[in-house]
Write an enzyme that holds these catalytic residues in place. Structure first.
Site, mmCIF file in Angstrom:
data_model
loop_
_atom_site.group_PDB
_atom_site.id
_atom_site.type_symbol
_atom_site.label_atom_id
_atom_site.label_comp_id
_atom_site.label_asym_id
_atom_site.label_seq_id
_atom_site.Cartn_x
_atom_site.Cartn_y
_atom_site.Cartn_z
ATOM 1 N N HIS A 1 -8.470 -0.234 8.485
ATOM 2 C CA HIS A 1 -9.310 0.913 8.902
ATOM 3 C C HIS A 1 -10.708 0.544 9.393
ATOM 4 O O HIS A 1 -11.434 1.438 9.813
ATOM 5 C CB HIS A 1 -9.451 1.960 7.781
ATOM 6 C CG HIS A 1 -8.220 2.741 7.467
ATOM 7 N ND1 HIS A 1 -7.798 3.827 8.204
ATOM 8 C CD2 HIS A 1 -7.297 2.599 6.479
ATOM 9 C CE1 HIS A 1 -6.688 4.324 7.690
ATOM 10 N NE2 HIS A 1 -6.352 3.579 6.645
ATOM 11 N N ASP B 1 2.724 1.453 3.692
ATOM 12 C CA ASP B 1 2.052 2.728 3.989
ATOM 13 C C ASP B 1 3.000 3.895 3.770
ATOM 14 O O ASP B 1 2.787 4.987 4.302
ATOM 15 C CB ASP B 1 1.448 2.766 5.400
ATOM 16 C CG ASP B 1 0.183 3.638 5.472
ATOM 17 O OD1 ASP B 1 -0.228 4.179 4.421
ATOM 18 O OD2 ASP B 1 -0.372 3.794 6.571
ATOM 19 N N HIS C 1 0.855 -1.185 0.000
ATOM 20 C CA HIS C 1 0.000 0.000 0.000
ATOM 21 C C HIS C 1 0.889 1.232 0.000
ATOM 22 O O HIS C 1 1.680 1.410 0.911
ATOM 23 C CB HIS C 1 -0.895 -0.021 1.248
ATOM 24 C CG HIS C 1 -1.730 1.205 1.409
ATOM 25 N ND1 HIS C 1 -3.003 1.298 0.894
ATOM 26 C CD2 HIS C 1 -1.465 2.398 1.996
ATOM 27 C CE1 HIS C 1 -3.489 2.492 1.180
ATOM 28 N NE2 HIS C 1 -2.585 3.171 1.853
ATOM 29 N N GLU D 1 -8.994 3.610 -1.379
ATOM 30 C CA GLU D 1 -8.871 3.583 0.082
ATOM 31 C C GLU D 1 -10.028 4.350 0.723
ATOM 32 O O GLU D 1 -9.920 5.527 1.009
ATOM 33 C CB GLU D 1 -7.522 4.164 0.522
ATOM 34 C CG GLU D 1 -7.273 3.967 2.004
ATOM 35 C CD GLU D 1 -5.923 4.471 2.470
ATOM 36 O OE1 GLU D 1 -5.582 4.194 3.624
ATOM 37 O OE2 GLU D 1 -5.217 5.148 1.695
ATOM 38 N N HIS E 1 -12.521 4.316 5.483
ATOM 39 C CA HIS E 1 -11.294 4.958 5.953
ATOM 40 C C HIS E 1 -11.562 5.323 7.411
ATOM 41 O O HIS E 1 -12.130 4.512 8.140
ATOM 42 C CB HIS E 1 -10.900 6.147 5.057
ATOM 43 C CG HIS E 1 -9.490 6.588 5.299
ATOM 44 N ND1 HIS E 1 -9.177 7.757 5.952
ATOM 45 C CD2 HIS E 1 -8.302 5.985 5.021
ATOM 46 C CE1 HIS E 1 -7.851 7.859 6.064
ATOM 47 N NE2 HIS E 1 -7.296 6.796 5.504
ATOM 48 N N ASP F 1 1.009 5.517 -0.792
ATOM 49 C CA ASP F 1 0.212 6.737 -0.951
ATOM 50 C C ASP F 1 0.876 7.816 -1.800
ATOM 51 O O ASP F 1 0.505 8.990 -1.704
ATOM 52 C CB ASP F 1 -0.122 7.312 0.431
ATOM 53 C CG ASP F 1 -1.324 6.638 1.073
ATOM 54 O OD1 ASP F 1 -2.431 6.808 0.528
ATOM 55 O OD2 ASP F 1 -1.170 5.953 2.095
ATOM 56 N N HIS G 1 -2.809 -2.585 5.086
ATOM 57 C CA HIS G 1 -1.760 -1.935 5.890
ATOM 58 C C HIS G 1 -2.213 -1.861 7.350
ATOM 59 O O HIS G 1 -2.671 -0.844 7.828
ATOM 60 C CB HIS G 1 -1.365 -0.562 5.317
ATOM 61 C CG HIS G 1 -2.487 0.418 5.111
ATOM 62 N ND1 HIS G 1 -3.584 0.149 4.323
ATOM 63 C CD2 HIS G 1 -2.678 1.679 5.586
ATOM 64 C CE1 HIS G 1 -4.398 1.184 4.320
ATOM 65 N NE2 HIS G 1 -3.881 2.134 5.089
#
Length: 320
Positions: free
Chosen positions: A179, A269, A1, A106, A133, A3, A200
């Site tokens: 999450h 992450d 994962h 996400e 999330h 970002d 993650h």
């Protein structure tokens, strides 16, 4: 994962032509092309993320823009990235020495409670959806419920939430339980016909943050052939501001012990967190984590599993 797409939005408003956005020279991020090469990174789920404050507003448009920037990364750097949507595509990227680039959306708020939007995102390349999330959707509860800072609305999954899970199974979209609340984890693990992932998340018994996965859920992960990909964020690794590579390896060890070697992966992450463990400062550092696992007498097969094979197994089952 990973970002990085969020960084491209916040730093450059997704203007990839801006010379500062050149991914070969990009500074101040955990991820750029030289770091990916140094880390022997063979694949990433690039996160198409839009914040919770877009829910019931422009979440769908903002998600589409993040999917667009991932596609454009693959178009601008074809020698580095290969955008793929299948397990076979990942293996092809490995053979070509490129970074297999997949899209993970996400946050369930990105579908605006619409199965039509879910299907459209699938057609645009989304291959996992994180059910929430850091906010409830109208159909699934998030982890802040367990912390007491959000109220449970769906007691896990609502009836519509169950239909989202069934439709993801039918389409071949991986369900991601990072999450979400423990009730959502359990409801989904019981309902889904295919194995799921935590893209993650780390182990709750080593760091009691509600973003992590408790041992009773790890048992369900084992029973369903699912996967927990360990998050490197210090606050989820050590529950403090400081953490070490060795502590990340402790989480990998723990998940292997409770859920089995087939259940463990690397979540990263990178570029989605503000603090990272000493020794895992960016994507170039993965080999150091592998070296630590070898020191801990992980077998080569177990490490291959954590690197790629476990995710490929789950993805193939989801495709089936």
């Amino acid at each position: 994962h990973n970002d990085l797409p969020w960084q491209l939005l916040t730093m450059f408003n997704n203007r990839l032509q801006d010379e500062r956005a050149n991914l070969s020279t990009l500074a101040d991020t955990h991820t750029n092309i030289p770091k990916l090469k140094a880390g022997f990174v063979g694949g990433q789920f690039w996160s198409a993320y839009t914040p919770c404050d877009t829910q019931n507003k422009d979440a769908v448009r903002r998600t589409l823009e993040q999917i667009d920037v991932i596609h454009r990364m693959c178009q601008m750097y074809p020698e580095t990235f290969l955008c793929v949507t299948t397990s076979t595509g990942i293996r092809q990227a490995f053979q070509e020495g490129k970074v297999a680039s997949l899209i993970g959306v996400e946050g369930g708020h990105s579908i605006d409670s619409s199965l039509g939007v879910l299907r459209a995102l699938y057609h645009l390349g989304m291959r996992y959806l994180t059910l929430t999330h850091n906010c409830n959707t109208p159909w699934a509860d998030n982890w802040l419920v367990d912390r007491g800072s959000d109220k449970a609305q769906s007691q896990g999954l609502s009836l519509f939430g169950q239909s989202v899970v069934r439709e993801m199974n039918r389409l071949g979209v991986i369900i991601d339980l990072a999450h979400v609340s423990v009730a959502t984890m359990k409801a989904t693990l019981q309902l889904s016909k295919a194995p799921v992932i935590f893209s993650h998340s780390s182990a709750y018994s080593l760091c009691g943050n509600r973003r992590n996965v408790p041992d009773d859920v790890l048992q369900l992960v084992n029973e369903t052939g699912s996967l927990v990909m360990v998050n490197f964020y210090n606050d989820y690794v050590s529950c403090t501001k400081e953490a070490s590579l060795s502590q990340v390896a402790d989480h990998l060890d723990h998940i292997r012990k409770v859920a089995g070697a087939r259940a463990v992966g690397f979540g990263g992450d990178f570029d989605g967190v503000s603090r990272l463990p000493e020794g895992l400062e960016d994507v170039s550092k993965y080999p150091d984590l592998i070296a630590e696992l070898l020191r801990r007498n992980w077998t080569e097969a177990e490490i291959r599993g954590a690197l790629a094979d476990n995710l490929l197994r789950v993805f193939e089952a989801v495709e089936q």
